[in-house]
Write a protein that holds these residues in place. Structure first.
Motif, PDB file in Angstrom:
ATOM      1  N   HIS A   1     -44.235 -14.727 -43.462  1.00 54.89           N
ATOM      2  CA  HIS A   1     -45.213 -15.793 -42.735  1.00 54.89           C
ATOM      3  C   HIS A   1     -46.075 -16.670 -43.421  1.00 54.89           C
ATOM      4  O   HIS A   1     -46.217 -17.816 -43.054  1.00 54.89           O
TER       5      HIS A   1
ATOM      6  N   LYS B   1     -37.367  -9.808 -39.518  1.00 57.76           N
ATOM      7  CA  LYS B   1     -37.812  -9.439 -40.881  1.00 57.76           C
ATOM      8  C   LYS B   1     -37.981  -7.926 -40.838  1.00 57.76           C
ATOM      9  O   LYS B   1     -38.194  -7.331 -39.815  1.00 57.76           O
TER      10      LYS B   1
ATOM     11  N   LYS C   1     -54.692  -5.877 -44.414  1.00 58.88           N
ATOM     12  CA  LYS C   1     -54.928  -5.086 -43.317  1.00 58.88           C
ATOM     13  C   LYS C   1     -56.493  -4.443 -43.240  1.00 58.88           C
ATOM     14  O   LYS C   1     -57.159  -4.526 -44.364  1.00 58.88           O
TER      15      LYS C   1
ATOM     16  N   LYS D   1     -60.083 -10.241 -37.358  1.00 59.12           N
ATOM     17  CA  LYS D   1     -58.456 -10.741 -37.248  1.00 59.12           C
ATOM     18  C   LYS D   1     -58.552 -12.287 -36.831  1.00 59.12           C
ATOM     19  O   LYS D   1     -59.236 -12.701 -36.162  1.00 59.12           O
TER      20      LYS D   1
ATOM     21  N   ASP E   1     -44.490  -7.886 -46.504  1.00 57.78           N
ATOM     22  CA  ASP E   1     -44.511  -7.706 -45.045  1.00 57.78           C
ATOM     23  C   ASP E   1     -45.332  -9.163 -44.365  1.00 57.78           C
ATOM     24  O   ASP E   1     -45.027  -9.617 -43.362  1.00 57.78           O
TER      25      ASP E   1
ATOM     26  N   HIS F   1     -42.136 -15.015 -36.718  1.00 62.78           N
ATOM     27  CA  HIS F   1     -42.520 -15.322 -35.454  1.00 62.78           C
ATOM     28  C   HIS F   1     -43.634 -16.073 -35.608  1.00 62.78           C
ATOM     29  O   HIS F   1     -44.300 -16.570 -34.691  1.00 62.78           O
ATOM     30  N   TYR F   2     -44.288 -16.342 -37.095  1.00 57.00           N
ATOM     31  CA  TYR F   2     -45.239 -17.386 -37.279  1.00 57.00           C
ATOM     32  C   TYR F   2     -44.788 -18.833 -36.597  1.00 57.00           C
ATOM     33  O   TYR F   2     -45.720 -19.692 -36.326  1.00 57.00           O
TER      34      TYR F   2
ATOM     35  N   GLN G   1     -55.157 -18.486 -35.122  1.00 54.97           N
ATOM     36  CA  GLN G   1     -55.445 -17.208 -34.166  1.00 54.97           C
ATOM     37  C   GLN G   1     -56.412 -16.759 -34.526  1.00 54.97           C
ATOM     38  O   GLN G   1     -56.757 -16.435 -35.740  1.00 54.97           O
TER      39      GLN G   1
ATOM     40  N   ARG H   1     -47.172   2.845 -38.534  1.00 55.19           N
ATOM     41  CA  ARG H   1     -46.013   2.297 -39.207  1.00 55.19           C
ATOM     42  C   ARG H   1     -46.063   2.709 -40.871  1.00 55.19           C
ATOM     43  O   ARG H   1     -45.477   1.858 -41.383  1.00 55.19           O
TER      44      ARG H   1
ATOM     45  N   GLU I   1     -56.157  -9.153 -40.691  1.00 58.93           N
ATOM     46  CA  GLU I   1     -55.996  -8.364 -39.653  1.00 58.93           C
ATOM     47  C   GLU I   1     -57.027  -7.106 -39.730  1.00 58.93           C
ATOM     48  O   GLU I   1     -57.519  -6.803 -40.706  1.00 58.93           O
TER      49      GLU I   1
ATOM     50  N   LYS J   1     -45.537 -19.667 -33.066  1.00 57.46           N
ATOM     51  CA  LYS J   1     -47.041 -19.812 -32.616  1.00 57.46           C
ATOM     52  C   LYS J   1     -47.274 -21.359 -32.645  1.00 57.46           C
ATOM     53  O   LYS J   1     -46.964 -22.350 -33.433  1.00 57.46           O
TER      54      LYS J   1
HETATM   55  C1  BG6 Z   1     -45.719  -8.596 -38.407  1.00 54.05           C
HETATM   56  C2  BG6 Z   1     -46.068  -7.643 -39.780  1.00 54.05           C
HETATM   57  O1  BG6 Z   1     -44.813  -9.317 -39.161  1.00 54.05           O
HETATM   58  O2  BG6 Z   1     -46.826  -9.572 -38.435  1.00 54.05           O
HETATM   59  C3  BG6 Z   1     -47.193  -6.808 -39.243  1.00 54.05           C
HETATM   60  O3  BG6 Z   1     -45.191  -6.664 -39.987  1.00 54.05           O
HETATM   61  C4  BG6 Z   1     -48.421  -7.727 -38.794  1.00 54.05           C
HETATM   62  O4  BG6 Z   1     -47.750  -5.937 -40.272  1.00 54.05           O
HETATM   63  C5  BG6 Z   1     -48.197  -8.841 -38.186  1.00 54.05           C
HETATM   64  O5  BG6 Z   1     -49.345  -7.069 -38.239  1.00 54.05           O
HETATM   65  C6  BG6 Z   1     -49.134  -9.943 -37.577  1.00 54.05           C
HETATM   66  O6  BG6 Z   1     -48.969 -10.723 -36.747  1.00 54.05           O
HETATM   67  P1  BG6 Z   1     -49.781 -11.709 -35.964  1.00 54.05           P
HETATM   68  O7  BG6 Z   1     -49.204 -12.501 -34.916  1.00 54.05           O
HETATM   69  O8  BG6 Z   1     -50.563 -10.515 -34.926  1.00 54.05           O
HETATM   70  O9  BG6 Z   1     -50.537 -12.297 -36.882  1.00 54.05           O
END
Ligand code: BG6
Length: 487
Positions: free
Chosen positions: A239, A147, A339, A344, A234, A177-178, A374, A222, A215, A181
């Protein structure tokens, strides 16, 4: 069991993602015996590095991003033997291709090839065209797209068309990537293996749902990417919408990829459109300003971007989404990501309806199911119980039914990339995004972005280290709802 022998060709191999995520994830899978010794990981990028240089960088990445206790020197050395490097500009049809071609030709022609595109997404189509012109797309070739797939529907279509000219849809793996998980996959188990939840999983019993991905980091290095993207593109468009799909979807007929993806797609299609004129009612966008974390002063977003920066990019979003379907009626799905927030934490909160009547002196609070994606992965159901302190009445007290996964199962939680990278080799697309999902997600996000571009809702400042702007609280308060940290 180990997967079949493969060549993993990474475009953009000197980048952050390769070092931080891909190489460590492949190391873990290798250590656990899932990657055969004949497999090759071939990094490509424009930098003129030697194989030894790149292996040196890879080694450093393992030291930085694999837990020391998991890094066995002998295993690491054998893993680094799998690593190759070819200096190549994938977007140019120039003379740098022969080196990759001859390296690939050393392996049998029917070996599985994974082309992993971790470059700027605007180059995906061009790289695929070059791969195809060079005769490198075989029957056993797959392509992985990181992505963001575009910045809106139109640019996403251009990318998907470009890639689709050279790879069939079932060989295209769009990674989110979510979905890798464990706790996100666990939603499928929780919902469809436990009738006790599924029987309550609708507007009959549920008052509202919250999905948060907060986060504490800022934009770090970035800025140039992030400032063009913002939190909606993003995090939310991909996600959080994927998580929403897994929370809201109907039971799929099976765990087969298209069965699951068809159900997710139905949810995306059922999202109530938020028009540019609706953004002031249904969305909040924010940007962090300087703040405090204990004694530490945290810089604001503009400062993080650099001297004299101006920007109206959002680093925080809260949205009231609705899934218009028989199951969900008008149940709000509050989505939130930002952010430089206070903690987190990624989690789903299912807020059940309160009892219609109370026979107790105080009204019992509604039950709440919190699914922690998480950190501190687990599931907690809050319940009312009898207060055991002796009193003359039957008083209530709140308690939790709690599963902390790591403790319950005593096992390491793999990084999401570990599973996904090998699913590509296995050719299993169940945890990847189909083209029509990407399109439906952009179709929902585009009018919001348009409304923001037209300034139909104010960009709210919030102090770094906080839970976001006050307007996010107000978004829920209007319906008598609250964010989890306020409950
Ligand atoms: C990414 C974003 O896809 O996911 C980042 O581009 C973000 O900005 C990250 O920090 C968050 O992933 P995770 O797994 O830490 O929640």
């Amino acid at each position: 069991p180990p997967v079949d022998i493969f060549d993993y060709i990474v475009f953009g191999a000197t980048g952050d993602l390769t070092m931080r995520k891909l190489l460590p994830a492949l190391y873990y899978r290798y250590r656990d015996g899932q990657i055969p010794d004949e497999a090759r990981i071939i990094g490509t990028a424009r930098s003129p590095l030697s194989r030894a240089d790149f292996q040196g960088r890879a080694e450093k990445a393992l030291h930085n991003f694999v837990k020391p206790a998991d890094l066995d020197p002998d295993t690491a050395r054998r893993f680094l033997d799998l690593v190759h490097y070819v200096s190549l500009n994938g977007a140019e049809a120039d003379s740098t291709w022969p080196a990759l071609k001859s390296l690939l030709a050393e392996a049998p022609a029917d070996r599985i090839r994974v082309y992993y595109l971790a470059t700027a997404p605007g180059l995906y189509g061009q790289i695929c065209e070059n791969l195809s012109n060079q005769g490198l797309v075989t029957e056993q070739s797959r392509v992985v797209l990181e992505k963001p797939i575009g910045t809106d529907l139109q640019s996403a279509n251009a990318i998907n068309d470009g890639v689709g000219r050279h790879f069939p849809e079932n060989h295209i793996f769009r990674i989110d990537h979510y979905l890798g998980k464990e706790t996100v996959q666990n939603l499928i188990a929780l919902r469809f293996a436990n009738p006790v939840f599924e029987r309550l999983w609708s507007s009959d019993a549920i008052e509202y749902v919250q999905i948060t991905a907060a986060e504490t980091v800022g934009v770090e290095g970035r800025g140039p990417y992030y400032d063009k993207s913002g939190a909606l593109r993003d995090m939310i468009q991909n996600h959080l919408l994927q998580v929403l799909c897994l929370v809201a979807m109907d039971p799929p007929g099976s765990l087969e990829a298209d069965s699951l993806r068809n159900e997710k797609l139905k949810v995306l299609h059922a999202l109530r459109p938020i028009t540019p004129d609706d953004v002031a009612t249904y969305t909040v966008r924010g940007q962090y300003t300087c703040g405090k974390e204990g004694d530490k002063t945290l810089a604001g977003y503009l400062e993080d971007l650099g001297e004299d920066a101006t920007s109206s990019t959002e680093t925080f979003v809260a949205i009231r989404a609705e899934v218009h379907s028989w199951r969900w009626g008008a149940v709000p799905f509050y989505l939130r990501s930002g952010k430089r927030m206070a903690e987190k934490c990624s989690e789903i909160v299912i807020q059940f309806k309160a009892a219609p009547w109370s026979i107790f002196a105080t009204k019992p609070p509604a039950n709440r199911l919190v699914i922690r994606i998480q950190p501190d992965e687990g599931v907690t159901l809050s319940v009312s119980t009898k207060d055991p302190t002796p009193t003359d009445s039957l008083a209530l007290r709140q308690a939790d039914i709690d599963i902390a996964f790591e403790k319950a199962f005593g096992t390491r939680y793999p990084d999401s990339y570990e599973r996904l990278l090998l699913d590509v080799v296995r050719g299993d697309p169940v945890l990847f995004i189909r083209r029509d999902e990407v399109e439906a997600a952009w179709r929902w996000a585009d009018p919001i972005l348009q409304g923001w571009a037209e300034d139909k809702v104010k960009l709210e400042p919030y102090p770094a280290g906080s839970w976001g702007p006050e307007a996010a609280r107000a978004l829920l308060a209007r319906s008598g709802h609250q964010w989890h940290e306020d409950m």
